[in-house]
Motif scaffolding. Sequence first.
Motif, PDB file in Angstrom:
ATOM      1  N   ASP A 198      22.529  16.359  31.651  1.00 20.31           N
ATOM      2  CA  ASP A 198      21.661  14.349  31.711  1.00 20.31           C
ATOM      3  C   ASP A 198      20.980  14.136  30.409  1.00 20.31           C
ATOM      4  O   ASP A 198      20.531  15.325  29.668  1.00 20.31           O
ATOM      5  N   GLU A 228      18.713  21.419  41.410  1.00 17.16           N
ATOM      6  CA  GLU A 228      18.923  20.675  40.236  1.00 17.16           C
ATOM      7  C   GLU A 228      17.096  20.690  39.743  1.00 17.16           C
ATOM      8  O   GLU A 228      16.354  21.348  39.815  1.00 17.16           O
ATOM      9  N   THR A 288      28.014  13.796  36.175  1.00 20.72           N
ATOM     10  CA  THR A 288      28.130  14.546  37.297  1.00 20.72           C
ATOM     11  C   THR A 288      29.969  14.744  37.311  1.00 20.72           C
ATOM     12  O   THR A 288      30.652  13.636  37.498  1.00 20.72           O
ATOM     13  N   GLN A 298      24.116   9.543  32.797  1.00 24.43           N
ATOM     14  CA  GLN A 298      23.735  11.475  33.583  1.00 24.43           C
ATOM     15  C   GLN A 298      25.221  11.036  34.091  1.00 24.43           C
ATOM     16  O   GLN A 298      26.084   9.879  34.651  1.00 24.43           O
ATOM     17  N   LEU A 300      21.798  13.011  41.497  1.00 25.68           N
ATOM     18  CA  LEU A 300      23.422  11.770  40.789  1.00 25.68           C
ATOM     19  C   LEU A 300      24.392  11.859  41.957  1.00 25.68           C
ATOM     20  O   LEU A 300      24.800  10.273  42.581  1.00 25.68           O
TER      21      LEU A 300
END
Length: 230
Positions: free
Chosen positions: A92, A160, A76, A74, A138
């Motif tokens: 992801d 999300e 971000t 994952q 995250l």
Amino acid sequence: MTKTFAKSKLYRITLAVAALLASASAWALEPFTAEYEASYMGMQANGRMTLTQAGEGKWRYNLSIQNPLANLSQTTVFQDVGGQWRPLSGTDSSKVLVKSSVKNAAYDWSRGVATWSGDVKPERAGPVKLQAGDMDALLVNLALVRDVLAGKPLVYRLVENGKAKVMKYTVAGKEQITVGGKPQQATKVVNTSGERQTIAWVVDGMPVPARILQREKGSDAMDLRVSAVR
């Protein structure tokens, strides 16, 4: 107002300002790499979290977990806007046995919407309207550490997988845990959402939770324990 009272008031204000400055300094983002001992799908795994700079005011935060059955990642990318952390994009990806999936998130703050692409169902593609303070799952990891030690409310609006929901953690007391073979005092926080529960242990001076345990239907699904941070 007497001179003594005025001096006392000034002293209290000075202390308050000093505390705020110390808090701001403590939460300045800095690059790090955290190695985790992990358990996923009942098997031992290796985990790693990293925070790296991605341009002026931008950061890349990544979590990866690997074992013989699965490879999860994952990422971000977010922006620090006056101390508020705004997600800009997210990826992801997972490969479990022969099944793989890649989902991409885009947070367009100029338009005020988030959208998703890749291996997502049409009803989960968005758009979802953004609000100030929105995060992805995250990014909540970083916010938890910052907010637990600052004594702030642990309430986040999570945007999300094509939807938005409020995620609230409660403090469940103090516990002693082992980090890299050494005992550490940690604050335990818990979030319960339906049949899923996330428990995190926060240690003062550590930029990420020292341990993250995810439980589903009463059973441990994933357990991450920090072994080293650099």
